[in-house]
Design an enzyme around this catalytic site. Structure first.
Site, PDB file in Angstrom:
ATOM      1  N   ARG A 137      88.714 123.674  45.275  1.00  0.00           N
ATOM      2  CA  ARG A 137      88.947 123.523  43.840  1.00  0.00           C
ATOM      3  C   ARG A 137      87.755 124.036  43.033  1.00  0.00           C
ATOM      4  NH1 ARG A 137      90.163 117.656  41.422  1.00  0.00           N
ATOM      5  NH2 ARG A 137      87.953 117.398  41.957  1.00  0.00           N
ATOM      6  N   HIS A 145      77.817 134.676  22.656  1.00  0.00           N
ATOM      7  CA  HIS A 145      79.132 134.274  23.136  1.00  0.00           C
ATOM      8  C   HIS A 145      79.694 135.291  24.137  1.00  0.00           C
ATOM      9  CE1 HIS A 145      78.859 131.468  19.803  1.00  0.00           C
ATOM     10  NE2 HIS A 145      79.954 130.869  20.241  1.00  0.00           N
ATOM     11  N   ARG A 150      71.122 133.931  24.244  1.00  0.00           N
ATOM     12  CA  ARG A 150      72.314 133.271  23.734  1.00  0.00           C
ATOM     13  C   ARG A 150      73.240 134.253  23.005  1.00  0.00           C
ATOM     14  NH1 ARG A 150      74.975 130.617  19.800  1.00  0.00           N
ATOM     15  NH2 ARG A 150      75.918 128.617  20.386  1.00  0.00           N
ATOM     16  N   GLU A 174      96.405 111.742  31.486  1.00  0.00           N
ATOM     17  CA  GLU A 174      95.566 111.179  32.547  1.00  0.00           C
ATOM     18  C   GLU A 174      94.531 110.265  31.904  1.00  0.00           C
ATOM     19  OE1 GLU A 174      93.548 114.359  34.568  1.00  0.00           O
ATOM     20  OE2 GLU A 174      92.949 115.338  32.706  1.00  0.00           O
ATOM     21  N   LYS A 192      87.998 122.278  36.139  1.00  0.00           N
ATOM     22  CA  LYS A 192      86.987 121.212  36.119  1.00  0.00           C
ATOM     23  C   LYS A 192      85.707 121.771  35.487  1.00  0.00           C
ATOM     24  CE  LYS A 192      85.487 117.400  39.100  1.00  0.00           C
ATOM     25  NZ  LYS A 192      86.213 116.313  38.435  1.00  0.00           N
ATOM     26  N   LEU A 205      93.749 117.366  35.407  1.00  0.00           N
ATOM     27  CA  LEU A 205      93.049 117.885  36.567  1.00  0.00           C
ATOM     28  C   LEU A 205      93.776 117.379  37.803  1.00  0.00           C
ATOM     29  CD1 LEU A 205      90.468 119.366  37.646  1.00  0.00           C
ATOM     30  CD2 LEU A 205      89.505 117.070  37.917  1.00  0.00           C
ATOM     31  N   TYR A 245      82.166 122.132  37.660  1.00  0.00           N
ATOM     32  CA  TYR A 245      81.455 121.139  38.459  1.00  0.00           C
ATOM     33  C   TYR A 245      82.400 120.461  39.439  1.00  0.00           C
ATOM     34  CZ  TYR A 245      83.500 117.130  35.992  1.00  0.00           C
ATOM     35  OH  TYR A 245      84.368 116.196  35.501  1.00  0.00           O
TER      36      TYR A 245
END
Length: 281
Positions: free
Chosen positions: A51, A101, A99, A178, A146, A202, A32
């Site tokens: 990014r 993995h 669904r 951070e 991110k 990040l 995101y």
């Protein structure tokens, strides 16, 4: 009514439909970005989108759009909405699938969504400063991506809120990384310090802007590991993030004041220069 961007189509908010089989919902399998805009103009749009693409590549998602196409779509998103000041939230997931993995790229179509939210600048907070807590960094070790996997940050930020603080400053053992939703800067002995842009943080767009500002102001900067004791004994501390901009941290709960307990002079200089850059849009 707000318009949402879904892949390359603009849709009324009430008409947006997303599948429960989306891997972003099932696994947090996506990335995101949050992008600020002021007076109808983006701040660092290209840097955010670069990014965005890099984060997707790091988790093996092939973006359907290149940088130029994304810029065009995101500019159109602002035109489709009548909000002058705020931010865009966007996420890209691996797509819809039963669904499992295990994923098969050939059978998946990545899904992009984006929408705008109104937001004013946090002027009062930046002027008065805020408090923070210290919290052990319990997140994974690929924080440079991110990703949608934000549970560690959610728990830390909520803990800070419950304790009456603005932010949780995270640390792995004795080393500060951070904030739960921000980067951290420390000013001490006439030098600005911040954690190196490795896999434990990040590399924030606001962080990078501050590094440029420090050079413009002639402030010495060192990207290095910061201990908790070093932070607590510093002259100034501030956090940086797209929405909260540059927030002075004037106190660490249960640990004491930072410096004089007021926003520091170097922090104010950096805030003023950041403000200039916004006004130049």
């Amino acid at each position: 009514m707000k318009k949402f961007l879904v892949n390359d189509t603009f849709i009324d908010e009430k008409e947006v439909q997303l599948s429960i089989y989306d891997r972003g919902y099932q696994f947090g399998d996506g990335v995101y970005e949050v992008i600020r805009f002021y007076d109808g103009k983006y701040f660092k749009l290209k840097e955010h989108l670069i990014r965005y693409i890099e984060s997707a590549e790091k988790i093996d998602i092939d973006t359907e759009f290149d940088l130029e196409q994304l810029e065009m779509l995101f500019n159109e998103l602002l035109e489709q909405n009548s909000i002058e000041n705020g931010y865009v939230y966007t996420q890209l997931t691996r797509g819809n699938a039963p669904r499992s993995h295990i994923y098969n790229k050939e059978e998946l179509k990545p899904q992009l969504i984006a929408y705008v939210e109104a937001a004013t600048r946090p002027i009062s907070l930046m002027q008065s400063g805020a408090t923070a807590i210290l919290h052990e960094d319990e997140r994974w070790t690929k924080c440079d991506i991110k990703s949608l996997n934000l549970l560690g940050s959610v728990l830390a930020k909520t803990k800070a809120h419950k304790e009456g603080a603005f932010e949780a400053i995270l640390h792995r053992g004795d080393i500060v990384t951070e904030g739960s939703v921000s980067n951290v800067f420390v000013y001490k002995n006439n030098k600005l310090y911040t954690s190196p842009a490795d896999n434990f943080i990040l590399n924030g767009i606001t962080r990078l802007t501050i590094l440029d500002i420090a050079k413009e102001l002639g402030v010495d900067v060192e990207e290095t590991s910061i201990t908790v004791d070093f932070l607590l004994s510093s002259d100034e501390v501030f956090t940086s993030a797209t929405v909260s901009e540059i927030t002075p941290i004037i106190e660490i709960k249960d640990k004491g004041l930072i410096g004089s307990g007021k926003p520091g002079e170097v922090t104010k200089l950096i805030q003023a220069k950041y403000d200039e850059k916004i006004k130049q849009l």
